[in-house]
Motif scaffolding. Structure first.
Motif, mmCIF file in Angstrom:
data_model
loop_
_atom_site.group_PDB
_atom_site.id
_atom_site.type_symbol
_atom_site.label_atom_id
_atom_site.label_comp_id
_atom_site.label_asym_id
_atom_site.label_seq_id
_atom_site.Cartn_x
_atom_site.Cartn_y
_atom_site.Cartn_z
ATOM 1 N N PHE A 11 23.698 51.867 61.719
ATOM 2 C CA PHE A 11 22.638 52.390 62.589
ATOM 3 C C PHE A 11 23.007 53.775 63.109
ATOM 4 O O PHE A 11 22.178 54.684 63.133
ATOM 5 C CB PHE A 11 22.399 51.424 63.751
ATOM 6 N N ASN A 16 17.982 58.496 63.149
ATOM 7 C CA ASN A 16 17.198 57.974 64.269
ATOM 8 C C ASN A 16 17.538 58.770 65.524
ATOM 9 O O ASN A 16 18.475 59.576 65.537
ATOM 10 C CB ASN A 16 17.450 56.468 64.474
ATOM 11 N N ILE A 69 8.094 56.099 71.520
ATOM 12 C CA ILE A 69 7.983 55.827 70.086
ATOM 13 C C ILE A 69 6.569 55.368 69.728
ATOM 14 O O ILE A 69 6.060 55.676 68.647
ATOM 15 C CB ILE A 69 9.030 54.782 69.660
ATOM 16 N N ASP A 81 4.076 51.518 61.394
ATOM 17 C CA ASP A 81 4.772 51.623 62.677
ATOM 18 C C ASP A 81 3.852 51.249 63.834
ATOM 19 O O ASP A 81 4.313 50.761 64.867
ATOM 20 C CB ASP A 81 5.367 53.016 62.869
ATOM 21 N N ILE A 84 4.177 47.534 64.142
ATOM 22 C CA ILE A 84 5.486 47.164 64.697
ATOM 23 C C ILE A 84 5.473 47.282 66.218
ATOM 24 O O ILE A 84 5.903 46.368 66.940
ATOM 25 C CB ILE A 84 6.593 48.053 64.095
ATOM 26 N N TRP A 85 4.949 48.412 66.732
ATOM 27 C CA TRP A 85 5.004 48.628 68.176
ATOM 28 C C TRP A 85 3.906 47.884 68.922
ATOM 29 O O TRP A 85 4.084 47.518 70.093
ATOM 30 C CB TRP A 85 5.005 50.122 68.487
ATOM 31 N N TYR A 88 5.521 44.642 69.494
ATOM 32 C CA TYR A 88 6.466 44.729 70.616
ATOM 33 C C TYR A 88 5.736 44.618 71.951
ATOM 34 O O TYR A 88 6.164 43.884 72.847
ATOM 35 C CB TYR A 88 7.252 46.045 70.566
ATOM 36 N N MET A 124 13.093 45.498 70.456
ATOM 37 C CA MET A 124 12.703 46.819 69.944
ATOM 38 C C MET A 124 13.648 47.327 68.850
ATOM 39 O O MET A 124 13.461 48.428 68.339
ATOM 40 C CB MET A 124 12.652 47.839 71.081
ATOM 41 N N PRO A 126 15.432 48.366 65.496
ATOM 42 C CA PRO A 126 14.797 48.802 64.236
ATOM 43 C C PRO A 126 15.231 47.967 63.034
ATOM 44 O O PRO A 126 15.686 48.487 62.018
ATOM 45 C CB PRO A 126 15.279 50.253 64.115
ATOM 46 N N SER A 128 14.175 44.295 60.591
ATOM 47 C CA SER A 128 13.071 43.391 60.252
ATOM 48 C C SER A 128 13.181 42.060 61.001
ATOM 49 O O SER A 128 12.182 41.361 61.188
ATOM 50 C CB SER A 128 13.059 43.121 58.741
ATOM 51 N N ASN A 130 14.037 41.709 64.183
ATOM 52 C CA ASN A 130 14.119 41.956 65.628
ATOM 53 C C ASN A 130 13.329 40.909 66.407
ATOM 54 O O ASN A 130 12.532 40.154 65.850
ATOM 55 C CB ASN A 130 13.696 43.381 65.990
#
Length: 202
Positions: A11, A16, A69, A81, A84-85, A88, A124, A126, A128, A130
């Motif tokens: 990571f 990132n 983000i 994305d 994804i968020w 979250y 959160m 990054p 798959s 999470n």
């Protein structure tokens, strides 16, 4: 399966925000990114256990970075994305409701804010696997699919009742204003009559 140390190093070596930030710190201090990251994590952990304002720090971690983000995801052309968020934020919302009740029982526990912070970072992360993806797929999505028609019906009924109430209130207000205006016009006319008659006598 790679160890936690290997995952962390992968990571930190990736492209990132955290890696770039630690890269700048490494260039200035000469300390490797891995040691800066582990030192920061340990310091943050100790602060969340013993520090003042741990609740605020924990909430900032769970809100500020994901919000930043999420804005970037909205502005990007890629819709993956966004999903994804959005996932979250759904999990974050459910967690906030649950926390409202659990906070009363567990806020005094010394590792509570550390555990909460680890949970939010897991949600959160990054990866798959999470937390937000796992919790959504295993708990929230099945519950939604089972009950969404009932919830839609209740929301529709509440929306209709709210609209009817708003119409009734608006009609009442308009009726009151019209009545008041008519009454003021009558009183004004009656006050004008004596002054007119007096001017004729003079």
């Amino acid at each position: 399966m790679p160890s936690f140390k290997e995952r962390l190093q992968n990571f930190l070596n990736g492209d990132n925000f955290v890696s770039r930030l630690l890269g700048k710190a490494e260039a200035k201090t000469g300390i490797k990114k891995y040691y800066l990251a582990t030192g920061s994590i340990c310091s943050l952990g100790l602060y969340l256990i013993f520090g003042y304002g741990a609740s605020l720090v924990c909430n900032l971690i769970g809100f500020v970075y994901p919000a930043y983000i999420s804005i970037k995801a909205i502005e990007s052309q890629d819709k993956k994305d966004d999903t994804i968020w959005l996932t979250y934020w759904v999990v974050y919302g459910v967690f906030s409701v649950v926390e409202f009740f659990s906070d009363i029982l567990f806020f005094w526990f010394p590792f509570y804010y550390l555990g909460k912070c680890c949970f939010l970072v897991w949600c959160m992360a990054p990866f798959s696997w999470n937390g937000s993806q796992i919790l959504y797929e295993r708990f929230i999505r099945p519950f939604f699919l089972k009950h969404h028609r009932t919830v839609d019906s209740v929301v529709s009924d509440l929306g209709g009742q709210a609209l009817n109430t708003a119409e009734s209130v608006t009609r009442g207000v308009l009726h009151t204003l019209t009545s008041s205006r008519t009454l003021l016009a009558r009183e004004g006319g009656q006050q004008a009559l004596p002054s007119t008659s007096q001017s004729k006598e003079q």
